[in-house]
Write a protein that holds these residues in place. Structure first.
Motif, short mmCIF file in Angstrom:
data_model
loop_
_atom_site.label_atom_id
_atom_site.label_comp_id
_atom_site.label_asym_id
_atom_site.label_seq_id
_atom_site.Cartn_x
_atom_site.Cartn_y
_atom_site.Cartn_z
N ILE A 145 0.84 -1.20 0.00
CA ILE A 145 0.00 0.00 0.00
C ILE A 145 0.87 1.25 0.00
N ALA A 146 1.92 1.23 0.80
CA ALA A 146 2.83 2.38 0.86
C ALA A 146 3.51 2.61 -0.49
N VAL A 147 3.94 1.53 -1.13
CA VAL A 147 4.59 1.65 -2.44
C VAL A 147 3.62 2.23 -3.46
N HIS A 148 2.37 1.77 -3.43
CA HIS A 148 1.36 2.28 -4.37
C HIS A 148 1.16 3.78 -4.18
N LYS A 149 1.08 4.23 -2.94
CA LYS A 149 0.90 5.66 -2.66
C LYS A 149 2.06 6.47 -3.21
N LEU A 150 3.28 6.01 -2.95
CA LEU A 150 4.47 6.78 -3.32
C LEU A 150 4.76 6.72 -4.82
N GLU A 151 4.62 5.54 -5.42
CA GLU A 151 4.87 5.43 -6.86
C GLU A 151 3.85 6.20 -7.67
N LYS A 152 2.64 6.29 -7.16
CA LYS A 152 1.60 7.07 -7.85
C LYS A 152 1.99 8.53 -7.94
N LEU A 153 2.77 9.01 -6.96
CA LEU A 153 3.25 10.40 -6.96
C LEU A 153 4.55 10.56 -7.72
N GLY A 154 5.14 9.45 -8.19
CA GLY A 154 6.34 9.53 -9.01
C GLY A 154 7.64 9.23 -8.29
N PHE A 155 7.60 8.74 -7.04
CA PHE A 155 8.82 8.46 -6.30
C PHE A 155 9.36 7.07 -6.65
N GLU A 156 10.68 6.93 -6.55
CA GLU A 156 11.31 5.61 -6.62
C GLU A 156 11.48 5.08 -5.19
N ILE A 157 11.30 3.77 -5.03
CA ILE A 157 11.27 3.18 -3.69
C ILE A 157 12.40 2.15 -3.54
N ILE A 158 13.06 2.20 -2.39
CA ILE A 158 14.04 1.17 -2.01
C ILE A 158 13.55 0.54 -0.70
N ARG A 159 13.61 -0.77 -0.64
CA ARG A 159 13.15 -1.49 0.56
C ARG A 159 14.33 -1.99 1.38
N GLU A 160 14.25 -1.78 2.69
CA GLU A 160 15.21 -2.35 3.63
C GLU A 160 14.42 -3.07 4.73
N ASN A 161 14.85 -4.29 5.04
CA ASN A 161 14.15 -5.09 6.05
C ASN A 161 14.87 -5.06 7.38
N GLN A 162 14.11 -5.12 8.48
CA GLN A 162 14.71 -5.30 9.80
C GLN A 162 13.67 -5.89 10.74
N PHE A 163 14.17 -6.56 11.78
CA PHE A 163 13.27 -7.16 12.75
C PHE A 163 12.64 -6.09 13.62
N SER A 164 11.43 -6.35 14.08
CA SER A 164 10.75 -5.41 14.98
C SER A 164 9.77 -6.19 15.83
N SER A 165 9.80 -5.93 17.12
CA SER A 165 8.84 -6.56 18.02
C SER A 165 7.58 -5.73 18.17
N ASN A 166 7.59 -4.49 17.63
CA ASN A 166 6.46 -3.58 17.78
C ASN A 166 5.62 -3.44 16.51
N VAL A 167 6.25 -3.58 15.34
CA VAL A 167 5.56 -3.35 14.07
C VAL A 167 5.27 -4.69 13.42
N PRO A 168 4.04 -4.93 12.95
CA PRO A 168 3.69 -6.22 12.33
C PRO A 168 4.54 -6.48 11.09
N PRO A 169 4.72 -7.75 10.74
CA PRO A 169 5.52 -8.09 9.55
C PRO A 169 4.95 -7.43 8.29
N ASP A 170 5.86 -7.02 7.40
CA ASP A 170 5.54 -6.43 6.10
C ASP A 170 4.86 -5.08 6.22
N HIS A 171 5.01 -4.42 7.37
CA HIS A 171 4.52 -3.06 7.55
C HIS A 171 5.72 -2.11 7.67
N VAL A 172 5.50 -0.86 7.29
CA VAL A 172 6.59 0.12 7.24
C VAL A 172 6.92 0.60 8.65
N ILE A 173 8.20 0.48 9.02
CA ILE A 173 8.68 0.98 10.31
C ILE A 173 8.99 2.47 10.21
N SER A 174 9.70 2.85 9.15
CA SER A 174 10.09 4.25 8.97
C SER A 174 10.32 4.54 7.50
#
Length: 661
Positions: free
Chosen positions: A447-476
């Motif tokens: 969903i985040a990628v769709h929002k940003l690419e629709k505005l013309g941004f290029e996206i880079i993904r970085e993964n990291q573990f988190s005990s607070n944020v659900p899997p496959d959700h944006v931390i920052s």
């Protein structure tokens, strides 16, 4: 005529007139229920009591309403208003194919096939329902802003199972695109439409119709007797296989033409394949029609138009016998004085040829394209037309140097010499193209990628573990929300949660008290243990600048590798003299008369600030205003005076020093 503002059928409010015809007038209207624009065709007031005209109007409504196809203008509603029949159709906001050819010829072969494929697909459906159009021509083919084709005007269409299929003594259609059998008043079949489609394809390729003449009769005679002029002689780069599609579709004998629109489409789609490059020239198998060519009497055309109006068709149906007698007398006179007429004909041809040569040489004199950069579209259009050029396509794109609504460049470019009367495309600025970055933290990654690419941004993904944020959700996100940037120059990195780390405990790290660490020491600790440090800052009267004020998770917490540790770093005590001035000012709105577009964004305002934290070379705020707006700008002036500069629509309206009072 129907007045603007009239509410037709208690639903369709008339906005403007789109066109006037011999049978009906077409209006732009608003559907007040669905709140959308529609085209309304209304039978002319003076013809509503004529049975033939009323029948044709009803036949168009019936024929079109039965044909549901994306490339046929859709009939939305049919009704009467105080006894006046009307038909509501979808509104196609774009040029007809004739205007498109004029503006864009020569067309790329791929575009030609794309356009013809849509036309043939639509006519294939019509023929499948046994409906023949009988008046196919570029003027009856509309094109929306996305290049989609819409066939319109089935006003003289006829079903093959109707008795009216043999319209003896009645030629119906536009003579430039009419099949030989139509000019004779003979049997009109699907192959008659295919002939017209072949002429349209010829015009798409060459930019002009194959036959012209001083009268409708002379043009009809050429269609019946003369071969189609060679396309490859005009442009040797056209493949023979493509010309063969035209030759077969426009064969004089209907038996030599394609059996169906689908067959023509299939042949056209393969015409650019390399294997067909050396294809022989198409030759008809049935030869020319040896029957006497009888051009029907109702070729009464407006000298400024090739359109046969419905009114002239009706009148000519009623006077057909009388016109045939006149035509016969005229033919006898020609035979009696054939040598005298031959001499006059040769002289007339020579005179017309000489006039054409003189006019043609003057009209096609080379002119140099003027420089219209930074002009409004209206001024640029006037300047181009003053030197004999025409404005073609209007394209929009962002520009850092050209204000919104002004011309960036032309195509071809300024200074090039071209023939008088050619079309010049304009590129209009949409401004700097600044976009406010949305907040996508906490969103699912897709969903985040769709929002940003629709505005013309290029996206880079970085993964990291988190005990607070659900899997496959944006931390920052690497660019903070609400910051205005240029999408084509900005890449946003999204840090995405992989969920909790379920590795064994020997991979866990116990957090020390980082409040005893400097930021550099905390970064070294995080790097050593595979942790990510998320840093924020705040003023503190107790903690020395550069030292950690607080941390999360708390001291003693055991965290897996890949976890994110948040720390707050001190900026030291806040000094009152750091924030030393606030500048209040108002930017007034000025209506730009040159910008008459429907979506004008107002005045383009750019604010530049120079203080301890900002450079006058960089834009501090970039926005559009449609009313007077007040601003309050803080200045940090520890090291001397600052500067404020305000630019509105490219003009500096404020430029002054800001001092520490």
């Amino acid at each position: 005529m129907i007045n603007k503002g009239y509410l037709l059928g208690d639903r369709y409010r008339i906005i403007d007139t789109l066109g006037e015809g011999g049978m009906a007038n077409v209006y732009l209207a608003e559907d007040i229920i669905l709140q959308r624009k529609v085209a309304v065709k209304i039978l002319r007031l003076d013809l509503q009591k004529e049975p033939q005209t009323l029948a044709r109007f009803q036949r168009e409504a019936l024929a079109t309403s039965e044909l549901s196809h994306p490339n046929i203008v859709m009939v939305l509603d049919v009704g009467t208003d105080h006894g006046l029949p009307y038909m509501v159709m979808e509104y196609v906001d774009g040029p007809d194919l004739k205007d498109y050819i004029r503006a864009n010829s020569p067309l790329h072969l791929g575009d030609i096939i794309r356009i013809m494929d849509q036309i043939l697909s639509a006519m294939s459906l019509a023929h499948k329902h046994n409906v023949i159009h009988r008046d196919l021509k570029p003027q009856n083919i509309l094109m929306d802003k996305h290049g989609n084709i819409k066939i319109a005007d089935f006003g003289i269409a006829v079903a093959l199972n109707q008795n009216s299929v043999t319209q003896t003594n009645s030629a119906i259609g536009s003579v430039h695109y009419m099949s030989p059998e139509q000019t004779r008043g003979g049997l009109v079949t699907k192959q008659s439409d295919i002939y017209s489609l072949g002429i349209i394809l010829y015009e798409l390729i060459t930019g002009h119709v194959p036959f012209n003449g001083d009268s409708a009769v002379s043009i009809a005679l050429k269609h019946a007797q003369e071969p189609i002029p060679s396309i490859r002689k005009q442009d040797p780069n056209i493949p023979q296989s493509l010309e063969n599609v035209v030759l077969r579709a426009t064969a004089k004998d209907p038996r030599d033409r394609y059996d169906s629109a689908k067959e023509m489409k299939d042949d056209l789609d393969s015409s650019l394949e390399p294997g067909r490059a050396n294809e022989p020239v198409f030759k008809p198998t049935h030869g020319n029609n040896d029957d006497e060519t009888i051009i029907l009497p109702n070729f009464k055309s407006d000298p400024n138009s090739n359109r046969l109006t419905e009114e002239s068709r009706i009148q000519n149906d009623e006077t057909g016998d009388k016109s045939k007698v006149n035509h016969s007398s005229f033919t006898q006179a020609l035979r009696k004085h054939k040598w005298w007429w031959l001499f006059v004909g040769i002289a007339a041809v020579l005179i017309v040829g000489l006039m054409f040569f003189v006019l043609n040489s003057n009209n096609h004199k080379d002119v140099r394209i003027p420089d219209v950069t930074n002009m409004s579209e209206k001024k640029a259009r006037n300047k181009l037309e003053n030197v004999g050029l025409k404005v073609g396509k209007i394209r929009h794109r962002s520009s850092d140097s050209i204000d919104r609504g002004k011309v960036i460049e032309t195509s071809p470019t300024a200074g090039v010499e071209i023939k008088r009367g050619r079309y010049i495309d304009l590129y209009i600025s949409d401004g700097a193209g600044m976009v406010r970055v949305p907040d996508v933290t906490g969103d699912e990654y897709e969903i985040a990628v769709h929002k940003l690419e629709k505005l013309g941004f290029e996206i880079i993904r970085e993964n990291q573990f988190s005990s607070n944020v659900p899997p496959d959700h944006v931390i920052s996100q690497s660019v903070a929300a609400d910051v205005e940037v240029k999408p084509d120059q900005t890449t946003i990195t999204l840090t995405v949660s992989e969920g909790k780390n379920h590795r064994p405990k020997d991979h866990m790290t116990k957090l020390p008290d980082l409040t005893n660490y400097s930021l550099k020491e905390a970064q070294e600790f995080a790097h050593k243990h595979g942790l990510t440090l998320q840093v924020s800052s705040a003023y503190s009267n107790k903690v020395k600048k550069g030292m950690i004020i607080s941390m999360s998770p708390a001291v003693g917490t055991r965290v897996p590798r890949g976890s994110t540790i948040s720390v707050n770093v001190s900026e030291g005590a806040k000094k009152e003299r750091d924030l030393t001035a606030i500048k209040n000012f108002t930017v007034s709105y000025e209506d730009n008369d040159e910008d008459d577009s429907d979506d004008k964004r107002g005045n383009h305002v750019q604010i530049y600030v120079s203080d301890d934290k900002h450079s006058i070379e960089n834009i501090y705020r970039d926005l559009y205003i449609k009313k007077d707006m007040n601003f309050s700008i803080p200045f940090e002036l520890k090291d001397g005076p600052g500067q404020l500069k305000v630019v509105r629509d490219g003009q500096t309206i404020l430029n002054e020093k800001v001092k520490n009072d």
